[in-house]
Design a protein around this motif. Structure first.
Motif, mmCIF file in Angstrom:
data_model
loop_
_atom_site.group_PDB
_atom_site.id
_atom_site.type_symbol
_atom_site.label_atom_id
_atom_site.label_comp_id
_atom_site.label_asym_id
_atom_site.label_seq_id
_atom_site.Cartn_x
_atom_site.Cartn_y
_atom_site.Cartn_z
ATOM 1 N N ARG A 24 0.825 -1.209 0.000
ATOM 2 C CA ARG A 24 0.000 0.000 0.000
ATOM 3 C C ARG A 24 0.858 1.258 0.000
ATOM 4 O O ARG A 24 0.615 2.195 -0.743
ATOM 5 N N VAL A 107 -15.109 7.217 -7.088
ATOM 6 C CA VAL A 107 -14.384 6.115 -7.702
ATOM 7 C C VAL A 107 -15.313 4.983 -8.114
ATOM 8 O O VAL A 107 -14.976 4.191 -9.007
ATOM 9 N N TYR A 166 -6.850 6.307 -9.967
ATOM 10 C CA TYR A 166 -6.524 7.576 -9.313
ATOM 11 C C TYR A 166 -7.075 8.728 -10.152
ATOM 12 O O TYR A 166 -7.276 8.601 -11.363
ATOM 13 N N LYS A 175 -7.313 11.611 -5.821
ATOM 14 C CA LYS A 175 -7.803 10.422 -5.144
ATOM 15 C C LYS A 175 -7.152 9.155 -5.694
ATOM 16 O O LYS A 175 -7.478 8.753 -6.797
ATOM 17 N N TYR A 177 -6.809 5.035 -5.205
ATOM 18 C CA TYR A 177 -7.486 3.919 -4.546
ATOM 19 C C TYR A 177 -6.859 2.609 -5.016
ATOM 20 O O TYR A 177 -6.040 2.584 -5.938
ATOM 21 N N TRP A 178 -7.314 1.514 -4.389
ATOM 22 C CA TRP A 178 -7.030 0.195 -4.919
ATOM 23 C C TRP A 178 -8.181 -0.731 -4.568
ATOM 24 O O TRP A 178 -8.939 -0.491 -3.620
ATOM 25 N N GLY A 179 -8.329 -1.771 -5.391
ATOM 26 C CA GLY A 179 -9.414 -2.713 -5.187
ATOM 27 C C GLY A 179 -9.441 -3.727 -6.313
ATOM 28 O O GLY A 179 -8.599 -3.710 -7.218
ATOM 29 N N TRP A 192 -17.225 -3.366 -9.306
ATOM 30 C CA TRP A 192 -16.307 -3.570 -8.198
ATOM 31 C C TRP A 192 -16.704 -4.792 -7.379
ATOM 32 O O TRP A 192 -17.844 -4.906 -6.930
ATOM 33 N N THR A 195 -14.749 -3.129 -2.190
ATOM 34 C CA THR A 195 -14.931 -1.678 -2.074
ATOM 35 C C THR A 195 -13.591 -0.995 -2.306
ATOM 36 O O THR A 195 -12.608 -1.300 -1.610
ATOM 37 N N PRO A 196 -13.492 -0.078 -3.279
ATOM 38 C CA PRO A 196 -12.216 0.621 -3.507
ATOM 39 C C PRO A 196 -11.797 1.380 -2.247
ATOM 40 O O PRO A 196 -12.590 2.111 -1.656
ATOM 41 N N GLU A 197 -10.553 1.202 -1.850
ATOM 42 C CA GLU A 197 -10.056 1.806 -0.618
ATOM 43 C C GLU A 197 -8.987 2.853 -0.922
ATOM 44 O O GLU A 197 -8.166 2.669 -1.827
ATOM 45 N N PRO A 198 -8.992 3.963 -0.182
ATOM 46 C CA PRO A 198 -7.975 5.000 -0.404
ATOM 47 C C PRO A 198 -6.572 4.469 -0.111
ATOM 48 O O PRO A 198 -6.369 3.660 0.796
#
Length: 266
Positions: A24, A107, A166, A175, A177-179, A192, A195-198
């Protein structure tokens, strides 16, 4: 959302509890460095368009992610034949960064910029969507089964595509994110699965700045036509005999009459 030690269960499953935090952080650092490089290119370009920024940002996102994982144990940085960028495989995750917006958009509505052969191959490592997808034998979506290049096909079984969307523009990185998501159609629509997370953003960049240009040796000056020594005119003295006889100096000789003219017949 299941969370283990502050990390989502899906991320721990793909990268391991001991490495997920590092992954991360490295992703966040890579995007900060990408933005710093792109903004520097825009500033140095000194133009009225954002072309320097865009031309640096697009390849920079892949380049910076690759650099961040070059020294990570177990990570593999590779460039499949014909791919325009390097990919990173770490743990069981195959990382793919992309810009989904230039504005502060949600996102969950993120779409891929384009869907070509490269994207279709990458998404063979993603879960199948709940709806009909472009991988189904459906003439509405086509193209059906995708042939994956050898280097991708050789990835370990269980590899999962991890999306890193991003939002950014020349003024800032908005912003990241990853997911995990699925590709629904040829327009880049995503579904998705997680849930895309920051992603965390580093306070400073580690971009490779240009080193100072060393002083250049002064080039030899080319001689101009009037830079040489001025010639000294030679003064001719009249013979003593002519001066004694007071013969006036002849400044211009008398013209010589030709013996034959051009219009003579003979």
């Amino acid at each position: 959302m299941n969370v283990e030690n502050g990390e989502s269960a899906w991320a721990v499953d793909l990268f391991g509890a001991g490495q997920v935090g590092l992954v991360r952080e490295r992703l966040g650092q890579a995007l900060v460095d990408m933005q710093a490089n792109a903004r520097a290119a825009q500033k140095e370009g000194d133009v009225d368009t954002n072309h320097p920024y865009g031309g640096t940002r697009w390849p920079g996102s892949y380049t910076q992610v690759a650099r961040q994982f070059e020294d990570v144990e177990g990570a593999v940085v590779f460039k499949p034949n014909g791919f325009p960028f390097k990919l990173v495989h770490v743990g069981r995750g195959l990382l793919y960064p992309f810009r989904f917006s230039t504005e502060d958009d949600p996102v969950h509505s993120a779409k891929l910029p384009s869907v070509g052969p490269f994207m279709r191959e990458l998404f063979t490592f993603a879960p199948r969507p709940s709806q009909t997808s472009i991988f189904d034998e459906d003439p509405e979506f086509g193209p059906g089964p995708v042939e994956v290049r050898p280097q991708l096909a050789a990835l370990p079984e269980g590899t999962q595509l991890v999306l890193v969307p991003y939002a950014c523009n020349p003024h800032g990185l908005l912003k990241p994110y990853w997911g995990v998501g699925s590709l629904v159609d040829g327009q880049g629509m995503l579904e998705w699965v997680t849930t895309p997370e920051p992603l965390p953003l580093a306070a400073t960049s580690t971009r490779r700045k240009l080193s100072a240009v060393p002083s250049q040796a002064s080039a030899l000056k080319h001689a101009s036509f009037d830079s040489g020594a001025q010639p000294v005119p030679q003064m001719f003295v009249r013979p003593d005999a002519e001066e004694g006889r007071k013969i006036p100096p002849m400044t211009e000789p008398d013209p010589i009459e030709p013996l034959v003219h051009e219009d003579d017949e003979n």
